[in-house]
Structures are given as C-alpha cells and as structure tokens.
Design a protein around this motif. Sequence first.
Motif, PDB file in Angstrom:
ATOM      1  N   GLY A 237       0.603  -1.208   0.049  1.00 26.31           N
ATOM      2  CA  GLY A 237      -0.027   0.049  -0.028  1.00 26.31           C
ATOM      3  C   GLY A 237       0.905   1.234  -0.040  1.00 26.31           C
ATOM      4  O   GLY A 237       0.593   2.305  -0.395  1.00 26.31           O
ATOM      5  N   GLU A 238       2.006   1.223   0.694  1.00 26.98           N
ATOM      6  CA  GLU A 238       2.743   2.126   0.747  1.00 26.98           C
ATOM      7  C   GLU A 238       3.835   2.608  -0.263  1.00 26.98           C
ATOM      8  O   GLU A 238       3.827   3.578  -0.958  1.00 26.98           O
ATOM      9  CB  GLU A 238       3.855   2.339   2.004  1.00 26.98           C
ATOM     10  N   ILE A 239       3.822   1.571  -1.406  1.00 25.89           N
ATOM     11  CA  ILE A 239       4.541   1.423  -2.504  1.00 25.89           C
ATOM     12  C   ILE A 239       3.603   2.259  -3.373  1.00 25.89           C
ATOM     13  O   ILE A 239       3.916   3.044  -4.337  1.00 25.89           O
ATOM     14  CB  ILE A 239       4.826   0.217  -3.081  1.00 25.89           C
TER      15      ILE A 239
ATOM     16  N   GLU B  56       6.612  11.757   3.764  1.00 22.76           N
ATOM     17  CA  GLU B  56       6.017  11.294   5.179  1.00 22.76           C
ATOM     18  C   GLU B  56       5.943   9.820   4.894  1.00 22.76           C
ATOM     19  O   GLU B  56       6.235   8.939   5.877  1.00 22.76           O
ATOM     20  CB  GLU B  56       5.130  12.202   5.889  1.00 22.76           C
ATOM     21  N   GLU B  57       5.383   9.363   3.571  1.00 19.36           N
ATOM     22  CA  GLU B  57       5.031   7.819   3.313  1.00 19.36           C
ATOM     23  C   GLU B  57       6.173   7.127   3.265  1.00 19.36           C
ATOM     24  O   GLU B  57       6.157   6.011   3.455  1.00 19.36           O
ATOM     25  CB  GLU B  57       4.337   7.762   2.071  1.00 19.36           C
ATOM     26  N   ILE B  58       7.468   7.731   3.073  1.00 21.60           N
ATOM     27  CA  ILE B  58       8.782   7.071   3.052  1.00 21.60           C
ATOM     28  C   ILE B  58       8.922   6.455   4.566  1.00 21.60           C
ATOM     29  O   ILE B  58       9.460   5.201   4.776  1.00 21.60           O
ATOM     30  CB  ILE B  58       9.735   8.018   2.773  1.00 21.60           C
ATOM     31  N   ASP B  59       8.405   7.155   5.454  1.00 23.47           N
ATOM     32  CA  ASP B  59       8.781   6.646   6.790  1.00 23.47           C
ATOM     33  C   ASP B  59       7.866   5.273   7.070  1.00 23.47           C
ATOM     34  O   ASP B  59       8.175   4.128   7.455  1.00 23.47           O
ATOM     35  CB  ASP B  59       8.352   7.425   7.786  1.00 23.47           C
ATOM     36  N   HIS B  60       6.517   5.297   6.499  1.00 21.32           N
ATOM     37  CA  HIS B  60       5.694   3.938   6.602  1.00 21.32           C
ATOM     38  C   HIS B  60       6.302   3.071   5.635  1.00 21.32           C
ATOM     39  O   HIS B  60       6.329   1.769   6.195  1.00 21.32           O
ATOM     40  CB  HIS B  60       4.420   4.532   5.914  1.00 21.32           C
ATOM     41  N   LEU B  61       6.856   3.209   4.832  1.00 24.29           N
ATOM     42  CA  LEU B  61       7.358   2.359   3.814  1.00 24.29           C
ATOM     43  C   LEU B  61       8.630   1.571   4.475  1.00 24.29           C
ATOM     44  O   LEU B  61       8.372   0.445   4.791  1.00 24.29           O
ATOM     45  CB  LEU B  61       7.667   2.916   2.428  1.00 24.29           C
TER      46      LEU B  61
ATOM     47  N   ASP C  41      -1.193   9.345  10.675  1.00 18.10           N
ATOM     48  CA  ASP C  41      -0.400  10.162   9.484  1.00 18.10           C
ATOM     49  C   ASP C  41      -1.428  10.376   8.224  1.00 18.10           C
ATOM     50  O   ASP C  41      -1.568  11.461   7.823  1.00 18.10           O
ATOM     51  CB  ASP C  41       0.874   9.792   9.020  1.00 18.10           C
ATOM     52  N   GLU C  42      -2.129   9.167   8.047  1.00 24.09           N
ATOM     53  CA  GLU C  42      -2.904   9.107   6.871  1.00 24.09           C
ATOM     54  C   GLU C  42      -4.164  10.253   6.924  1.00 24.09           C
ATOM     55  O   GLU C  42      -4.562  10.638   6.149  1.00 24.09           O
ATOM     56  CB  GLU C  42      -3.431   7.926   6.535  1.00 24.09           C
ATOM     57  N   ALA C  43      -4.636  10.266   8.237  1.00 20.03           N
ATOM     58  CA  ALA C  43      -5.811  11.105   8.538  1.00 20.03           C
ATOM     59  C   ALA C  43      -5.426  12.585   8.347  1.00 20.03           C
ATOM     60  O   ALA C  43      -6.222  13.427   8.061  1.00 20.03           O
ATOM     61  CB  ALA C  43      -6.274  10.793  10.092  1.00 20.03           C
TER      62      ALA C  43
END
Length: 215
Positions: free
Chosen positions: A63-65, A93-98, A177-179
């Motif tokens: 999902g993060e990809i 910021e999504e890089i952190d999630h990945l 974070d997504e919110a």
Amino acid sequence: MTESRNITAMDRILIRIDEALRLSTGTTPAPARPNPATDLPDLELDSATREHVAGLMRVNHAGEICAQALYAGQAATARDERVREAMHQAAAEEIDHLAWCESRLEELDSRPSLLNPLWYAGSFAMGAVAGLAGDRWSLGFLRETEIQVEAHLQEHLERLPAEDARSQAILDQMKTDEAQHARMAEEAGAADLPLPIRSAMAFTAGIMKALAYRI
Ligand SMILES: [Fe+2]
Ligand SMILES: [Fe+2]
C-alpha cells in the motif's frame, strides 16, 4: 532551446523510472522519524501467526509502494506548484511508513510483495490520470485514498494478534498520519469524488490486498 527542454523532460522521466525501480525492488530511503516500534518487545509468535502478520504487513508495505507511485504520478501532472509541493511533502512522510513496514517484514523473516513493480506502475498511471483531471479532483482522489487507507488500517489493527505490539505501534502511527494527509487534501480544496469512483477505488485496492497478502 527545444533540445534543452527535451533533455529536461527526459531527465524527469529517467528520475521517475529510477525512483520507481529503487522503491519497488526494496531499496527504501532512510526514514526521517524513528520507528514507533523501537522500544517495544518483539515477542515470539508461532509460525502460523507470524505468517499471518507478515501477510498483513506485506499488504501495508505494498500500500505504501502504491502511495509513493500515486503521489509521484499526481505530482508529475499537477498544475499548481503548491499542490505539487504538498504531494512531494506527503510522499516524504509516506517514506517513513514504507521503511517501518519493511523493517517489520524483516523482523518477521518475510519479504515485500513480489508484485511491487506492478503495484507501482498501476498506481503511477492512476495518479497521473487524477492529476490530469485537475488539481481539485486530484486532491479529492488523494483525500479519498487516505480515508480508505485509514479505515483499512483500523481493520488490520483489529486483525493483528494482541501480543504483536510492534506491528500495532507502526500501524497506529500510520493511521494518524493518513488522517492528517486527508485533512491536508481537504484544506487544499479537495473535490468530492462521485460514488462509482470511490467504489472502483475500493474494489481495485481489494484486489491488491488479496494478492499482496500471499504474493
Ligand atoms: Fe502511508
Ligand atoms: Fe498518507
């Protein structure tokens, strides 16, 4: 003059392809924030439970990809410089999630989805189409994506075993974070997407989730 414009456009395409190959084949840049699971115990899980958790975390990693590819596609076609900048900021910021999902998969002796290059390509195309539709629609697409991801993360939090505090901490922070990303899109002027588009997005995400859990 024409030649230098062509080179610039070609450079941008090559940078995107390079980024796509690095991300989708498992070379994630270092996260900017510490992993939320850092201080939590890594309890031994039995092999069936470990496989189940790895399946869930593989879905979240995929999902993060997709998030990286969507943002890249949208930024590539965004008209307003501020919208493009907001896309780049959220993608960072999504890089952190990945990175967090990737390290949890490693801890579980598992691996990211083998279909990541496919998820990246499909999501980049969807992001580019959303961007071409105009910034308000692109922001609407982003907000809807984040709302659906937030609901999905809540579902995964409920499906994780109670003893897996490390995965829970990661998904909890991602959900927060997504919110925030959804609010950012809202404040930037997101349009409301029609129901058939929202349903199609949920359907497509469902196929990705079912496959990434296993492959
Ligand atoms: Fe994310
Ligand atoms: Fe997000």
